[in-house]
Design a protein around this motif. Structure first.
Motif, PDB file in Angstrom:
ATOM      1  N   GLN A 164      -1.257 -13.854   2.055  1.00 64.42           N
ATOM      2  CA  GLN A 164      -2.251 -14.047   1.001  1.00 64.42           C
ATOM      3  C   GLN A 164      -1.769 -13.238  -0.205  1.00 64.42           C
ATOM      4  O   GLN A 164      -0.942 -12.339  -0.062  1.00 64.42           O
ATOM      5  CB  GLN A 164      -3.647 -13.598   1.455  1.00 64.42           C
ATOM      6  N   PRO A 165      -2.277 -13.563  -1.411  1.00 59.88           N
ATOM      7  CA  PRO A 165      -1.780 -12.884  -2.609  1.00 59.88           C
ATOM      8  C   PRO A 165      -2.120 -11.385  -2.617  1.00 59.88           C
ATOM      9  O   PRO A 165      -3.029 -10.945  -1.905  1.00 59.88           O
ATOM     10  CB  PRO A 165      -2.520 -13.590  -3.757  1.00 59.88           C
ATOM     11  N   ASP A 166      -1.397 -10.619  -3.442  1.00 59.92           N
ATOM     12  CA  ASP A 166      -1.735  -9.215  -3.679  1.00 59.92           C
ATOM     13  C   ASP A 166      -3.158  -9.108  -4.231  1.00 59.92           C
ATOM     14  O   ASP A 166      -3.673 -10.049  -4.845  1.00 59.92           O
ATOM     15  CB  ASP A 166      -0.778  -8.612  -4.720  1.00 59.92           C
ATOM     16  N   TYR A 167      -3.739  -7.945  -4.037  1.00 53.12           N
ATOM     17  CA  TYR A 167      -5.089  -7.690  -4.533  1.00 53.12           C
ATOM     18  C   TYR A 167      -5.068  -6.872  -5.818  1.00 53.12           C
ATOM     19  O   TYR A 167      -4.145  -6.083  -6.043  1.00 53.12           O
ATOM     20  CB  TYR A 167      -5.891  -6.879  -3.510  1.00 53.12           C
ATOM     21  N   ILE A 168      -6.092  -7.061  -6.618  1.00 54.61           N
ATOM     22  CA  ILE A 168      -6.387  -6.152  -7.722  1.00 54.61           C
ATOM     23  C   ILE A 168      -7.674  -5.421  -7.349  1.00 54.61           C
ATOM     24  O   ILE A 168      -8.655  -6.057  -6.931  1.00 54.61           O
ATOM     25  CB  ILE A 168      -6.570  -6.908  -9.061  1.00 54.61           C
ATOM     26  N   ASN A 169      -7.645  -4.094  -7.455  1.00 58.05           N
ATOM     27  CA  ASN A 169      -8.812  -3.268  -7.100  1.00 58.05           C
ATOM     28  C   ASN A 169      -9.156  -2.300  -8.221  1.00 58.05           C
ATOM     29  O   ASN A 169      -8.306  -1.947  -9.039  1.00 58.05           O
ATOM     30  CB  ASN A 169      -8.527  -2.460  -5.826  1.00 58.05           C
ATOM     31  N   ALA A 170     -10.414  -1.881  -8.236  1.00 60.95           N
ATOM     32  CA  ALA A 170     -10.873  -0.867  -9.182  1.00 60.95           C
ATOM     33  C   ALA A 170     -12.141  -0.251  -8.615  1.00 60.95           C
ATOM     34  O   ALA A 170     -12.687  -0.730  -7.607  1.00 60.95           O
ATOM     35  CB  ALA A 170     -11.152  -1.483 -10.553  1.00 60.95           C
ATOM     36  N   VAL A 171     -12.586   0.816  -9.268  1.00 59.34           N
ATOM     37  CA  VAL A 171     -13.817   1.488  -8.867  1.00 59.34           C
ATOM     38  C   VAL A 171     -14.652   1.724 -10.125  1.00 59.34           C
ATOM     39  O   VAL A 171     -14.096   2.023 -11.184  1.00 59.34           O
ATOM     40  CB  VAL A 171     -13.462   2.822  -8.162  1.00 59.34           C
ATOM     41  N   ALA A 172     -15.969   1.547 -10.001  1.00 55.55           N
ATOM     42  CA  ALA A 172     -16.866   1.806 -11.130  1.00 55.55           C
ATOM     43  C   ALA A 172     -17.971   2.762 -10.708  1.00 55.55           C
ATOM     44  O   ALA A 172     -18.495   2.660  -9.591  1.00 55.55           O
ATOM     45  CB  ALA A 172     -17.482   0.494 -11.622  1.00 55.55           C
ATOM     46  N   VAL A 173     -18.302   3.679 -11.596  1.00 52.33           N
ATOM     47  CA  VAL A 173     -19.431   4.581 -11.377  1.00 52.33           C
ATOM     48  C   VAL A 173     -20.576   4.081 -12.240  1.00 52.33           C
ATOM     49  O   VAL A 173     -20.395   3.841 -13.434  1.00 52.33           O
ATOM     50  CB  VAL A 173     -19.070   6.024 -11.800  1.00 52.33           C
ATOM     51  N   ILE A 174     -21.741   3.870 -11.610  1.00 52.87           N
ATOM     52  CA  ILE A 174     -22.904   3.424 -12.375  1.00 52.87           C
ATOM     53  C   ILE A 174     -24.078   4.372 -12.149  1.00 52.87           C
ATOM     54  O   ILE A 174     -24.129   5.079 -11.144  1.00 52.87           O
ATOM     55  CB  ILE A 174     -23.341   1.975 -12.022  1.00 52.87           C
ATOM     56  N   GLU A 175     -24.982   4.367 -13.091  1.00 52.77           N
ATOM     57  CA  GLU A 175     -26.215   5.146 -12.970  1.00 52.77           C
ATOM     58  C   GLU A 175     -27.335   4.125 -12.761  1.00 52.77           C
ATOM     59  O   GLU A 175     -27.485   3.204 -13.560  1.00 52.77           O
ATOM     60  CB  GLU A 175     -26.403   5.936 -14.270  1.00 52.77           C
ATOM     61  N   THR A 176     -28.075   4.248 -11.653  1.00 52.45           N
ATOM     62  CA  THR A 176     -29.065   3.213 -11.325  1.00 52.45           C
ATOM     63  C   THR A 176     -30.344   3.798 -10.760  1.00 52.45           C
ATOM     64  O   THR A 176     -30.316   4.858 -10.133  1.00 52.45           O
ATOM     65  CB  THR A 176     -28.470   2.192 -10.314  1.00 52.45           C
ATOM     66  N   VAL A 177     -31.468   3.096 -10.993  1.00 55.99           N
ATOM     67  CA  VAL A 177     -32.722   3.478 -10.349  1.00 55.99           C
ATOM     68  C   VAL A 177     -32.980   2.597  -9.121  1.00 55.99           C
ATOM     69  O   VAL A 177     -33.963   2.771  -8.422  1.00 55.99           O
ATOM     70  CB  VAL A 177     -33.945   3.359 -11.305  1.00 55.99           C
ATOM     71  N   LEU A 178     -32.093   1.632  -8.874  1.00 61.03           N
ATOM     72  CA  LEU A 178     -32.279   0.756  -7.720  1.00 61.03           C
ATOM     73  C   LEU A 178     -32.058   1.533  -6.420  1.00 61.03           C
ATOM     74  O   LEU A 178     -31.199   2.399  -6.344  1.00 61.03           O
ATOM     75  CB  LEU A 178     -31.278  -0.401  -7.768  1.00 61.03           C
ATOM     76  N   GLU A 179     -32.851   1.181  -5.415  1.00 64.16           N
ATOM     77  CA  GLU A 179     -32.632   1.728  -4.073  1.00 64.16           C
ATOM     78  C   GLU A 179     -31.358   1.091  -3.504  1.00 64.16           C
ATOM     79  O   GLU A 179     -30.959  -0.002  -3.944  1.00 64.16           O
ATOM     80  CB  GLU A 179     -33.835   1.380  -3.179  1.00 64.16           C
ATOM     81  N   MET A 236     -29.884   7.436  -9.842  1.00 65.00           N
ATOM     82  CA  MET A 236     -28.882   7.875  -8.874  1.00 65.00           C
ATOM     83  C   MET A 236     -27.507   7.400  -9.322  1.00 65.00           C
ATOM     84  O   MET A 236     -27.365   6.325  -9.875  1.00 65.00           O
ATOM     85  CB  MET A 236     -29.221   7.277  -7.500  1.00 65.00           C
ATOM     86  N   ARG A 237     -26.509   8.207  -9.012  1.00 60.83           N
ATOM     87  CA  ARG A 237     -25.150   7.786  -9.325  1.00 60.83           C
ATOM     88  C   ARG A 237     -24.561   7.040  -8.127  1.00 60.83           C
ATOM     89  O   ARG A 237     -24.581   7.553  -7.009  1.00 60.83           O
ATOM     90  CB  ARG A 237     -24.296   9.015  -9.627  1.00 60.83           C
ATOM     91  N   ALA A 238     -24.106   5.833  -8.369  1.00 60.40           N
ATOM     92  CA  ALA A 238     -23.523   5.037  -7.291  1.00 60.40           C
ATOM     93  C   ALA A 238     -22.095   4.670  -7.653  1.00 60.40           C
ATOM     94  O   ALA A 238     -21.750   4.521  -8.831  1.00 60.40           O
ATOM     95  CB  ALA A 238     -24.345   3.763  -7.063  1.00 60.40           C
ATOM     96  N   VAL A 239     -21.260   4.564  -6.630  1.00 60.67           N
ATOM     97  CA  VAL A 239     -19.856   4.211  -6.842  1.00 60.67           C
ATOM     98  C   VAL A 239     -19.596   2.874  -6.159  1.00 60.67           C
ATOM     99  O   VAL A 239     -19.905   2.701  -4.970  1.00 60.67           O
ATOM    100  CB  VAL A 239     -18.926   5.303  -6.278  1.00 60.67           C
ATOM    101  N   VAL A 240     -19.073   1.941  -6.936  1.00 61.27           N
ATOM    102  CA  VAL A 240     -18.854   0.573  -6.452  1.00 61.27           C
ATOM    103  C   VAL A 240     -17.353   0.266  -6.462  1.00 61.27           C
ATOM    104  O   VAL A 240     -16.666   0.537  -7.447  1.00 61.27           O
ATOM    105  CB  VAL A 240     -19.595  -0.439  -7.366  1.00 61.27           C
ATOM    106  N   GLY A 241     -16.874  -0.292  -5.359  1.00 59.69           N
ATOM    107  CA  GLY A 241     -15.481  -0.728  -5.285  1.00 59.69           C
ATOM    108  C   GLY A 241     -15.392  -2.214  -5.591  1.00 59.69           C
ATOM    109  O   GLY A 241     -16.241  -2.992  -5.158  1.00 59.69           O
ATOM    110  N   LEU A 242     -14.373  -2.608  -6.355  1.00 57.48           N
ATOM    111  CA  LEU A 242     -14.184  -4.005  -6.725  1.00 57.48           C
ATOM    112  C   LEU A 242     -12.826  -4.466  -6.210  1.00 57.48           C
ATOM    113  O   LEU A 242     -11.841  -3.716  -6.293  1.00 57.48           O
ATOM    114  CB  LEU A 242     -14.213  -4.180  -8.244  1.00 57.48           C
ATOM    115  N   GLY A 243     -12.778  -5.691  -5.705  1.00 59.15           N
ATOM    116  CA  GLY A 243     -11.502  -6.234  -5.245  1.00 59.15           C
ATOM    117  C   GLY A 243     -11.477  -7.740  -5.381  1.00 59.15           C
ATOM    118  O   GLY A 243     -12.515  -8.405  -5.258  1.00 59.15           O
ATOM    119  N   SER A 244     -10.281  -8.274  -5.661  1.00 63.95           N
ATOM    120  CA  SER A 244     -10.118  -9.727  -5.773  1.00 63.95           C
ATOM    121  C   SER A 244      -8.651 -10.092  -5.581  1.00 63.95           C
ATOM    122  O   SER A 244      -7.769  -9.338  -5.994  1.00 63.95           O
ATOM    123  CB  SER A 244     -10.579 -10.195  -7.166  1.00 63.95           C
ATOM    124  N   ASN A 245      -8.409 -11.240  -4.963  1.00 66.60           N
ATOM    125  CA  ASN A 245      -7.030 -11.753  -4.949  1.00 66.60           C
ATOM    126  C   ASN A 245      -6.969 -13.274  -5.129  1.00 66.60           C
ATOM    127  O   ASN A 245      -5.995 -13.902  -4.753  1.00 66.60           O
ATOM    128  CB  ASN A 245      -6.254 -11.297  -3.703  1.00 66.60           C
TER     129      ASN A 245
END
Ligand code: ROI
Length: 160
Positions: A50-65, A1-10
């Motif tokens: 609080q500090p500014d955030y850095i964000n990104a998005v990753a698309v992964i292919e996974t068999v995990l539920e 399955m194709r899953a989309v993950v959001g990443l964030g950190s500050n």
């Protein structure tokens, strides 16, 4: 399955946190990270002291539920010493499951599509970069419409 993950950190060198998390995602996904967005910088949504955030998005292919994938994402957060000081406050690493195929999931631990997508420019812009305007957000229409409507003035792409 194709899953989309959001990443964030500050906290704790946010750009390094995101690069390290992308490596960890590569390790859990069968096909690795199929596509990662650029990094974006934005002012905090929530408390402004609080500090500014850095964000990104990753698309992964996974068999995990979905819930298995969520467990893995939470494990990566923990491995990177996730610190969360207060509600809507600063954090070392946040990984959100934004989309899972075209599924809608309503579970006590997990809502997909992630309910914040449509109002968060720091999710919409990196998603647009990797998925394009025509990407359907299950139950919410096309991504491009939301990008048009969002207030994207304050978010900028990090030049590497
Ligand atoms: N604000 C920005 N700009 N980026 C985030 O990733 C982010 N994450 C959060 C809250 C605290 C809502 N604010 C954010 O969880």
């Amino acid at each position: 399955m194709r899953a989309v993950v959001g990443l964030g950190s500050n906290l704790q060198q946010p750009e390094r946190q995101l690069r390290q998390a992308l490596d960890a995602l590569r390790a859990i996904a069968e096909e690795g990270v199929v596509k990662a967005s650029s990094l974006y910088r934005s002012p905090p949504m929530g408390p402004q002291d609080q500090p500014d955030y850095i964000n990104a998005v990753a698309v992964i292919e996974t068999v995990l539920e979905p819930l298995e994938l969520l467990d893995q994402l939470q494990q990566i957060e923990q491995q990177q010493g996730r610190e969360r000081k207060r509600h809507w406050g600063e954090r070392t690493l946040d990984l959100d499951l934004l989309l899972y195929g075209d599924q809608s999931i309503d579970h006590p631990r997990l809502q997909v599509p992630h309910p914040g997508i449509t109002e968060r420019s720091f999710v919409l812009l990196p998603m647009q970069e990797v998925l394009g305007d025509m990407q359907e957000i299950p139950g919410q229409g096309e991504l491009g419409q939301w990008v048009e409507r969002c207030n994207c003035d304050e978010i900028e792409r990090v030049v590497e």
